[in-house]
Design a protein around this motif. Structure first.
Motif, PDB file in Angstrom:
ATOM      1  N   LEU A 196       0.848  -1.191   0.000  1.00 15.57           N
ATOM      2  CA  LEU A 196       0.000   0.000   0.000  1.00 15.57           C
ATOM      3  C   LEU A 196       0.886   1.245   0.000  1.00 15.57           C
ATOM      4  O   LEU A 196       1.697   1.440   0.910  1.00 15.57           O
ATOM      5  CB  LEU A 196      -0.907  -0.021   1.233  1.00 15.57           C
ATOM      6  CG  LEU A 196      -2.100   0.924   1.231  1.00 15.57           C
ATOM      7  CD1 LEU A 196      -3.087   0.587   0.125  1.00 15.57           C
ATOM      8  CD2 LEU A 196      -2.815   0.877   2.587  1.00 15.57           C
ATOM      9  N   TRP A 201      -2.830   0.228  -3.845  1.00 19.18           N
ATOM     10  CA  TRP A 201      -2.065  -1.016  -3.866  1.00 19.18           C
ATOM     11  C   TRP A 201      -1.185  -1.063  -5.109  1.00 19.18           C
ATOM     12  O   TRP A 201      -1.672  -0.886  -6.225  1.00 19.18           O
ATOM     13  CB  TRP A 201      -3.021  -2.216  -3.870  1.00 19.18           C
ATOM     14  CG  TRP A 201      -3.812  -2.303  -2.614  1.00 19.18           C
ATOM     15  CD1 TRP A 201      -5.107  -1.935  -2.435  1.00 19.18           C
ATOM     16  CD2 TRP A 201      -3.340  -2.759  -1.337  1.00 19.18           C
ATOM     17  NE1 TRP A 201      -5.480  -2.133  -1.130  1.00 19.18           N
ATOM     18  CE2 TRP A 201      -4.421  -2.637  -0.435  1.00 19.18           C
ATOM     19  CE3 TRP A 201      -2.129  -3.254  -0.865  1.00 19.18           C
ATOM     20  CZ2 TRP A 201      -4.312  -3.011   0.915  1.00 19.18           C
ATOM     21  CZ3 TRP A 201      -2.018  -3.616   0.473  1.00 19.18           C
ATOM     22  CH2 TRP A 201      -3.094  -3.492   1.341  1.00 19.18           C
TER      23      TRP A 201
ATOM     24  N   SER B 255      -9.714   0.120  -4.062  1.00 21.40           N
ATOM     25  CA  SER B 255      -8.555  -0.305  -3.260  1.00 21.40           C
ATOM     26  C   SER B 255      -8.919  -1.321  -2.176  1.00 21.40           C
ATOM     27  O   SER B 255      -8.398  -1.280  -1.067  1.00 21.40           O
ATOM     28  CB  SER B 255      -7.846   0.902  -2.647  1.00 21.40           C
ATOM     29  OG  SER B 255      -7.314   1.719  -3.669  1.00 21.40           O
TER      30      SER B 255
END
Lengths: 357, 357, 357
Positions: A196, A201, B255
């Motif tokens: 992260l 990501w 995400s």
């Protein structure tokens, strides 16, 4: 095939059988069936208490029996042909092999296969229609690759290995001799590694490789990832059922068995002869000792001692799990009892206070 | 590549490193390895307590260290080259990218691909052998479609997206830019919608579509269904591992991360940065808040508040789950204690009656 | 299409509707939408308490309502067109079918398909690009086989059955009429049967076959194994979702429904109309009665009585499970109460001893 031929081919001539007292009782056998579905002309086997009663009722003409004189006498009385051995299921497996020839396509390379010219092909290979083999793969002798398989670059497939239809072998994967990869399996795909960064990501390159040693079997639509660095390795003779997931960097010992839908996260290690039931999961870095058995749906983490039999999530020794899960359904009653006791004790406390001078 | 070159390429020249006191300590680095498997000529990283001890023993020539003066001194004493940074794992990921080039087939369209003439192809696309693209698909620039992929009609694949071998993209699916769909995944297939009429299940037409936004990654053999009406949507930068199932009408936020074998039933919604462990399941219409983390095998339903960390089935806050699951194995003893108490209280009641005048 | 045309085509002209009091209220309908996403020119349906409130707010022009005079009056007051019926979701399904035509490739055999000359093809078949059909397959009339499907030898595919892209049908499999096999599914693959001989797993030949009766639907990447002897059978009208595993020798009754990631071990039997939630598992030889419903993640074994609704692992009646799982989180408190009671009882025992003469 005569019953006596089967006895001979299974190398059981020195075992107890109906052939010595009744050599003329030698039926023609045309198929192997489960004992409960036996018909005239078939051979079946008996193993385990559950199936014992079928000796008295089966319509099979011949039986592979355990070393049990009572069952043998019963089979003789019913006019059946029989042979006995320590593991009748093994006799059944061997008898099946006498009657059943698995499908084996004609050797040769189908003209629609697309094979890079750098690929090294062994002797006597079978390559089906629409197979695609990318550069620098090394294919061993007698390998059979079924239709629509895709092999990425720089891979190796060992002698006599079979890749069933539509499976995918990713770059750098090494598969040993005598393996079977069933339809739709994916081996050596990218491990699931992200980091992260500022809320997003970002992929970690997956530069490692996946290695299957000899005699490994991989079920349909099973997936085995490669790691960012190092190896994911499945040691010899380990068998994986359908829809299993093996994460990056797992190190699986020899002769393990994993039932359908087992999932191992990254860096799981096992010793040899581990048996995992269906839908078992193991967390990152779980370490599983030799001969461990985990019941269906168990959730494993940490270290599991060699020889343990575990169940539940988180997994406990199976005796503990069975006891606790039996009590689980009595929790409402336990809670009720607890409340009753609280009231009774409160009453007693009052009574004693009254009694005290 | 020299160690100093790596430091420069990772933009770490202003960080603390061994290069200032020992500029001549600049080994040739040929690979990135895990610290426990380091050898001369490799670079590794240290992150987390578990790996700290390896500073004293690793055979790697160079280390990416955390901002810890003690470890840095220890590495210097052992004659190692090192550089420090806040997140050594990020340095490791970047260093890997310097050494590893993922396989990239030559751009171009393989002559065996079957592409409908209505398909719009972007610039510089790579289309592998035996790929099939049905009418009215729009393929972006620099897209790479590996062998044996099948794309149904009226789909769109965004720029730079990679579709690995044997995956299937169903009709009306839209995939954004910079996505990766791994081998064998199926996207936009019919949702599982039936209605019981006079004892028989009748299919509800599945007329909706599946949308993947940019930077979504879909694991091997993962399946994402389309709905009867409306959309199934995965927002940008969400990452799905292998063998995951996403039901019809799910709305997954940006995400998020879902580990292998997660299963979401229909109409599950998540906010952003949700992390689901392996084999987690979510019931129909579960609503999951931002930053929720669910442990492996958790069973989710209803509303999960933002920021929760949950475990178990049905899922509870993780502290509660850990306490309760620890006690679970003591249930047999608790039950025993409860029976003892009942007897003791009964005895006390009798004794008190005797004492009463 | 006018609203009144939809009412006619759904054969609802004798049901209560807005057309009798307001025949002029007959909007042009262009799509079917969920009620919460309705817009002008769409038709939606209302079923279940959760959606009832949308009658007051939806922007859909027309509604399929339950037989509820209050809702009907409310819809009339808002100027909406509506028709009522006992099962509005069925009306929705039928209305969808009026607007949505599933993708149907042009009939014919793609020139890249590789079909053995012994294969029997029915009338009007569709066979996509790169399909491979091995010897002695029998393909019924109006069958549609999508791209990259592989069919092993000696199989039969019933009339009107659809096989989606990249699925694999193994040797000896028989698929009935009107089935749908979704992308990536594998049917009739080898059962997971091994026997341990001198520490090594040896394969038991898998000579049986898999049979799907009419109207069976098999989800994406689902796997159905064949047995060593005998049959794996899925009876008519049973529907399997994605990533389901059905082991060797399973006998699944008619009109069952199994949600995604269900796993059945070998020799599981079910009667009709069984409904299994997502990620349910059943152990070897589990026997499941008619109309059983198992909640998501349930673990089944032994015999499950007809009509049971079960949850948990091991599965219990759902009322028991819900009560026990509610108490589960109070276990730490129960343990605390138990300890308190032990102390209180000990104190009482001492006090009584003191009182005794």
């Amino acid at each position: 095939m005569k019953f006596s031929d089967i006895v001979q081919q299974l190398d059981l001539t020195t075992e107890k059988s109906s052939l010595k007292p009744f050599p003329e009782r030698d039926p023609e056998i045309t198929a192997v069936t489960p004992v409960q579905a036996g018909t005239a002309g078939t051979i079946s086997y008996i193993e385990g208490q559950k199936f014992q009663a079928y000796v008295a009722t089966t319509e099979s003409s011949a039986l592979i029996l355990p070393e049990d004189p009572e069952m043998q006498a019963q089979a003789s009385d019913r006019g059946l042909a029989w042979v006995s051995m320590a593991e009748p299921r093994w006799g059944f497996a061997q008898a099946l092999a006498l009657f059943y020839q698995p499908y084996q396509p004609h050797p040769g390379i189908h003209p629609t296969a697309v094979i890079d010219e750098s690929v090294q092909l062994g002797k006597n290979v079978t390559i089906g229609a629409h197979v695609v083999i990318h550069p620098d793969a090394v294919i061993g002798d007698d390998v059979c690759i079924h239709a629509n398989v895709v092999i990425y670059p720089q891979t190796a497939i060992g002698d006599r290995t079979v890749l069933h239809a539509n499976c995918v072998i990713h770059e750098h994967t090494q598969i040993g001799a005598d393996c079977v990869v069933h339809s739709g399996a994916v081996i050596g795909s990218e491990g699931f590694g992200f980091i992260l960064r500022e809320g997003r990501w970002v992929k970690i390159p997956q530069s490692g490789r996946t290695i299957l040693e000899a005699e490994v079997e991989v079920g349909c639509n099973t997936t085995i990832d490669r790691p960012s660095v190092g190896e994911t390795r499945i040691q010899a003779n380990t068998k994986l059922d359908n829809l299993v997931h093996i994460g990056h960097n797992c190190q699986i010992g020899p002769s393990c068995v994993m039932a359908a839908q087992v999932g191992l996260a990254g860096q799981v290690e096992t010793a040899d002869h581990v048996i995992l039931g269906g839908q078992v999961g193991a967390a990152n870095q779980t370490s599983i000792g030799a001969n461990v058995q985990a019941g269906a749906k168990a959730g494993l983490h940490g270290k599991i001692a060699p020889g343990s039999i575990v169940m539940g999530n988180p997994a406990s020794p199976y005796r503990t799990f069975l006891k606790s899960s039996a009590i689980y359904n009595r929790l409402p009653q336990m809670q009720h009892t607890l409340k009753e006791l609280q009231q009774q004790v409160a009453t007693l406390q009052q009574q004693i206070e009254t009694l005290n001078p």
